[in-house]
Design a protein around this motif. Structure first.
Motif, short mmCIF file in Angstrom:
data_model
loop_
_atom_site.label_atom_id
_atom_site.label_comp_id
_atom_site.label_asym_id
_atom_site.label_seq_id
_atom_site.Cartn_x
_atom_site.Cartn_y
_atom_site.Cartn_z
N LEU A 87 -7.17 21.85 18.65
CA LEU A 87 -7.76 21.02 17.61
C LEU A 87 -9.20 20.71 17.98
N ALA B 7 -10.69 13.71 11.52
CA ALA B 7 -9.90 14.48 12.47
C ALA B 7 -8.88 13.61 13.20
N SER C 96 -5.30 14.55 11.98
CA SER C 96 -4.68 15.75 12.57
C SER C 96 -4.27 15.48 14.01
N HIS C 97 -5.08 14.74 14.74
CA HIS C 97 -4.78 14.39 16.12
C HIS C 97 -3.50 13.55 16.19
N TYR D 121 -0.71 21.19 22.25
CA TYR D 121 -2.08 21.42 21.76
C TYR D 121 -3.08 21.05 22.84
N PRO E 45 -11.75 18.38 10.78
CA PRO E 45 -11.15 19.11 11.89
C PRO E 45 -11.05 20.62 11.62
N LEU F 263 -8.19 23.58 13.15
CA LEU F 263 -7.02 23.82 14.01
C LEU F 263 -6.88 25.31 14.23
N ILE G 84 -4.12 21.10 7.18
CA ILE G 84 -3.74 20.99 8.59
C ILE G 84 -2.52 20.08 8.75
#
Length: 200
Positions: free
Chosen positions: A4, A12, A15-16, A26, A53, A55, A68
């Motif tokens: 990522l 972002a 997504s994290h 990841y 982000p 990925l 994502i």
């Protein structure tokens, strides 16, 4: 193993959080906007949009937060409702967060995307508090007092991420009781706390 690419404090975060919540393996690569990393050839080769982000998967690169988030949910078999209507409502919130709520915020910081005149930028900045508040009022009407749907999902993660910006946008989340409850519930989750601490 996924990679990522994220910048601190940006969307972002969502997504994290999703990666942390699911436990998918990841690595995290930080991009510094202050240093212009997003415009460097090395990053543009990954994401030509120059945004986060991104990925990186074994099959290729995925960009755009809703895509994502849904990919992570599908890969992990988590964070998406089973019921078709609830899945549609999850996607509805993802779309609203990306196309309206986030854009309202971006008008304050990145007016140059839409206009060249400084006066136009100032006008967009001044308007952003109202448009963010309008979005909060809309979402307040949609929430039932718990999660976006009956179960915790990527829609909750995306919503929380944008609500992190409300204070800086001059909006008091406490004026929206259901949205404030949602935000508080999110903050109490271990994965959310870990990621929030990392992003500051």
């Amino acid at each position: 193993m996924f990679t990522l690419f994220a910048a601190k404090g940006t969307v972002a975060v969502a997504s994290h959080i999703a990666l942390e919540e699911t436990g998918l393996p990841y690595t995290l690569n930080w991009i510094s906007f202050a240093d212009g990393d997003q415009r460097k050839p090395e990053y543009l080769a990954i994401n030509p949009k120059g945004r986060v982000p991104a990925l990186v998967t074994d099959e290729g690169v995925i960009t755009e937060t809703p895509a994502i988030l849904e990919f992570i949910a599908e890969a992990a078999g988590q964070l998406m409702p089973k019921d078709p209507f609830a899945r549609a409502k999850t996607r509805e919130m993802l779309s609203y967060c990306a196309s309206t709520f986030h854009v309202n915020h971006a008008h304050k910081l990145r007016g140059s995307r839409w206009a060249d005149l400084e006066a136009s930028h100032a006008d967009m900045t001044a308007k952003s508090t109202q448009t963010m508040a309008d979005s909060c009022a809309y979402i307040e009407d949609q929430l039932t007092g718990g999660w976006v749907t009956e179960t915790y999902s990527v829609a909750d993660i995306h919503l929380y991420t944008i609500c992190r910006w409300l204070k800086g946008d001059g909006v008091d989340i406490a004026e929206y009781p259901k949205l404030n409850l949602h935000f508080t519930q999110m903050q109490a989750r271990a994965a959310v706390a870990r990621v929030s601490d990392a992003h500051g």
